[in-house]
Design a protein around this motif. Structure first.
Motif, PDB file in Angstrom:
ATOM      1  N   SER A  49     -50.289  49.540 -17.926  1.00 61.85           N
ATOM      2  CA  SER A  49     -49.209  49.686 -17.436  1.00 61.85           C
ATOM      3  C   SER A  49     -48.322  48.159 -16.695  1.00 61.85           C
ATOM      4  O   SER A  49     -49.133  47.569 -15.868  1.00 61.85           O
ATOM      5  CB  SER A  49     -47.997  50.786 -17.156  1.00 61.85           C
ATOM      6  OG  SER A  49     -47.833  52.153 -17.722  1.00 61.85           O
ATOM      7  N   ILE A  50     -47.737  47.611 -16.697  1.00 66.61           N
ATOM      8  CA  ILE A  50     -46.615  46.221 -16.522  1.00 66.61           C
ATOM      9  C   ILE A  50     -45.998  47.440 -15.968  1.00 66.61           C
ATOM     10  O   ILE A  50     -45.037  47.120 -16.852  1.00 66.61           O
ATOM     11  CB  ILE A  50     -47.158  45.523 -17.172  1.00 66.61           C
ATOM     12  CG1 ILE A  50     -48.364  45.079 -17.868  1.00 66.61           C
ATOM     13  CG2 ILE A  50     -46.395  44.197 -16.861  1.00 66.61           C
ATOM     14  CD1 ILE A  50     -48.120  43.976 -18.936  1.00 66.61           C
ATOM     15  N   ASN A  51     -45.708  46.290 -14.168  1.00 66.07           N
ATOM     16  CA  ASN A  51     -44.774  46.786 -13.719  1.00 66.07           C
ATOM     17  C   ASN A  51     -43.902  44.849 -13.777  1.00 66.07           C
ATOM     18  O   ASN A  51     -44.568  44.696 -12.709  1.00 66.07           O
ATOM     19  CB  ASN A  51     -44.530  47.727 -12.139  1.00 66.07           C
ATOM     20  CG  ASN A  51     -43.813  47.324 -10.981  1.00 66.07           C
ATOM     21  OD1 ASN A  51     -43.781  46.892 -10.438  1.00 66.07           O
ATOM     22  ND2 ASN A  51     -42.297  47.436 -11.473  1.00 66.07           N
ATOM     23  N   ALA A  52     -42.659  44.757 -14.218  1.00 69.65           N
ATOM     24  CA  ALA A  52     -41.883  43.856 -14.543  1.00 69.65           C
ATOM     25  C   ALA A  52     -40.381  44.268 -14.618  1.00 69.65           C
ATOM     26  O   ALA A  52     -40.360  45.155 -14.910  1.00 69.65           O
ATOM     27  CB  ALA A  52     -42.770  43.251 -15.313  1.00 69.65           C
ATOM     28  N   ASN A  53     -39.632  43.946 -13.330  1.00 71.90           N
ATOM     29  CA  ASN A  53     -38.660  43.306 -12.965  1.00 71.90           C
ATOM     30  C   ASN A  53     -37.528  42.566 -13.714  1.00 71.90           C
ATOM     31  O   ASN A  53     -36.446  42.273 -13.930  1.00 71.90           O
ATOM     32  CB  ASN A  53     -38.298  43.557 -11.487  1.00 71.90           C
ATOM     33  CG  ASN A  53     -37.940  44.874 -10.712  1.00 71.90           C
ATOM     34  OD1 ASN A  53     -38.509  45.458 -11.109  1.00 71.90           O
ATOM     35  ND2 ASN A  53     -39.364  44.577  -9.409  1.00 71.90           N
ATOM     36  N   ARG A  54     -38.144  41.835 -15.247  1.00 73.55           N
ATOM     37  CA  ARG A  54     -37.764  40.896 -15.805  1.00 73.55           C
ATOM     38  C   ARG A  54     -38.471  40.288 -16.896  1.00 73.55           C
ATOM     39  O   ARG A  54     -39.521  41.044 -16.718  1.00 73.55           O
ATOM     40  CB  ARG A  54     -37.148  39.452 -14.515  1.00 73.55           C
ATOM     41  CG  ARG A  54     -38.119  38.790 -14.146  1.00 73.55           C
ATOM     42  CD  ARG A  54     -37.818  37.659 -13.236  1.00 73.55           C
ATOM     43  NE  ARG A  54     -38.867  37.216 -12.491  1.00 73.55           N
ATOM     44  CZ  ARG A  54     -38.823  35.798 -12.245  1.00 73.55           C
ATOM     45  NH1 ARG A  54     -38.043  35.036 -12.486  1.00 73.55           N
ATOM     46  NH2 ARG A  54     -40.182  35.292 -11.617  1.00 73.55           N
ATOM     47  N   ASN A  55     -38.078  40.316 -17.730  1.00 75.43           N
ATOM     48  CA  ASN A  55     -39.016  39.304 -19.018  1.00 75.43           C
ATOM     49  C   ASN A  55     -39.085  40.898 -19.781  1.00 75.43           C
ATOM     50  O   ASN A  55     -40.652  40.835 -20.131  1.00 75.43           O
ATOM     51  CB  ASN A  55     -40.209  38.353 -18.768  1.00 75.43           C
ATOM     52  CG  ASN A  55     -39.643  37.073 -17.575  1.00 75.43           C
ATOM     53  OD1 ASN A  55     -38.462  36.574 -18.699  1.00 75.43           O
ATOM     54  ND2 ASN A  55     -39.693  36.523 -16.963  1.00 75.43           N
ATOM     55  N   HIS A  56     -38.967  41.423 -19.588  1.00 73.36           N
ATOM     56  CA  HIS A  56     -39.801  42.755 -20.407  1.00 73.36           C
ATOM     57  C   HIS A  56     -39.738  42.539 -21.650  1.00 73.36           C
ATOM     58  O   HIS A  56     -41.116  42.980 -22.793  1.00 73.36           O
ATOM     59  CB  HIS A  56     -38.433  43.799 -20.458  1.00 73.36           C
ATOM     60  CG  HIS A  56     -38.667  44.734 -19.148  1.00 73.36           C
ATOM     61  ND1 HIS A  56     -38.912  46.068 -19.220  1.00 73.36           N
ATOM     62  CD2 HIS A  56     -38.676  44.399 -17.812  1.00 73.36           C
ATOM     63  CE1 HIS A  56     -38.833  46.776 -17.406  1.00 73.36           C
ATOM     64  NE2 HIS A  56     -38.548  45.982 -16.960  1.00 73.36           N
ATOM     65  N   GLU A  57     -39.064  41.771 -22.440  1.00 77.04           N
ATOM     66  CA  GLU A  57     -39.241  41.721 -23.953  1.00 77.04           C
ATOM     67  C   GLU A  57     -39.838  40.644 -24.676  1.00 77.04           C
ATOM     68  O   GLU A  57     -41.047  40.325 -25.316  1.00 77.04           O
ATOM     69  CB  GLU A  57     -38.060  40.631 -24.836  1.00 77.04           C
ATOM     70  CG  GLU A  57     -38.162  39.097 -24.233  1.00 77.04           C
ATOM     71  CD  GLU A  57     -37.348  39.260 -21.922  1.00 77.04           C
ATOM     72  OE1 GLU A  57     -36.938  37.624 -22.059  1.00 77.04           O
ATOM     73  OE2 GLU A  57     -36.579  40.707 -21.756  1.00 77.04           O
ATOM     74  N   LYS A  58     -40.962  40.004 -23.761  1.00 77.90           N
ATOM     75  CA  LYS A  58     -42.437  39.186 -23.233  1.00 77.90           C
ATOM     76  C   LYS A  58     -43.337  39.535 -23.202  1.00 77.90           C
ATOM     77  O   LYS A  58     -44.267  40.347 -24.059  1.00 77.90           O
ATOM     78  CB  LYS A  58     -42.341  38.258 -22.080  1.00 77.90           C
ATOM     79  CG  LYS A  58     -40.814  36.908 -22.349  1.00 77.90           C
ATOM     80  CD  LYS A  58     -41.188  35.850 -21.836  1.00 77.90           C
ATOM     81  CE  LYS A  58     -40.457  34.962 -22.646  1.00 77.90           C
ATOM     82  NZ  LYS A  58     -40.127  33.617 -21.409  1.00 77.90           N
TER      83      LYS A  58
END
Length: 194
Positions: A49-58
């Motif tokens: 999985s990827i933990n991201a707080n922005r750019n989810h759509e990418k």
């Protein structure tokens, strides 16, 4: 007993020194950094999985689950780790930062060996000179301890890991596996030397 392990790429920071660019999406050798990380991490674990707080759509275009920190305001890697541990359906989670295209292909196996040998719930990498706590294998059983640590306003990763009896694992034979990029100049320099 078989230990189940999933992987999480930490891409939740603000990347201030990258002029605000999302580190995982910065291009290295013609591909976003996250692509290099995924290629090296996927063979080592049951799922990533990827933990991201922005750019989810990418990030969702990489066909792996993407999730933001439960805690607000970019509280650092431990916040992403806590969210990941709470979501995990495996015994352990292998964490790596998104800005490391040379990730060791033996990271999981060597950290797991340390966890089993020392009967601990946490192991992290050391390159022979310095600790790299964002490259770690952490038990899901640490959720309550990590919640308590963060609730007290603590944010230092290594301090938490040492308090939990974490083991530093020697990767001095793979020192290059821990070259990360903090600035766009770092990326350019590494591309020129590659």
């Amino acid at each position: 007993m078989t230990i189940t392990i999933s992987g999480v790429i930490l891409a939740g920071g603000k990347a201030r020194r990258m002029q605000g660019q999302d580190k995982g999406l910065v291009s290295f050798q013609g591909k976003p950094m996250i692509t290099h990380c995924l290629a090296r991490l996927l063979p080592q674990v049951s799922m990533v999985s990827i933990n991201a707080n922005r750019n989810h759509e990418k990030y969702v275009t990489y066909d792996v689950p993407v999730f933001a920190d439960d805690l607000p305001d970019f509280q650092g890697p431990l916040s992403g780790m806590l969210t990941a541990l709470k979501r995990a359906r495996t015994d352990y989670v292998l964490f790596v930062p998104c800005d490391n295209p040379f990730l060791s292909e033996h990271l999981c196996s060597r950290l797991l060996q340390a966890v089993q040998q020392h009967n601990t719930q946490l192991a992290y990498a050391n390159d022979g000179e310095r600790d790299h706590p964002t490259f770690c294998l952490m038990s899901r059983q640490l959720v309550a301890d990590l919640e308590e640590y963060l609730a007290k306003g603590q944010r230092r990763i290594l301090t938490f890991m040492q308090q939990q009896g974490g083991i530093a694992v020697d990767f001095s034979d793979e020192k290059n596996a821990f070259q990360n990029f903090n600035t766009l100049d770092d990326v350019r320099t590494m591309e020129e030397n590659a």
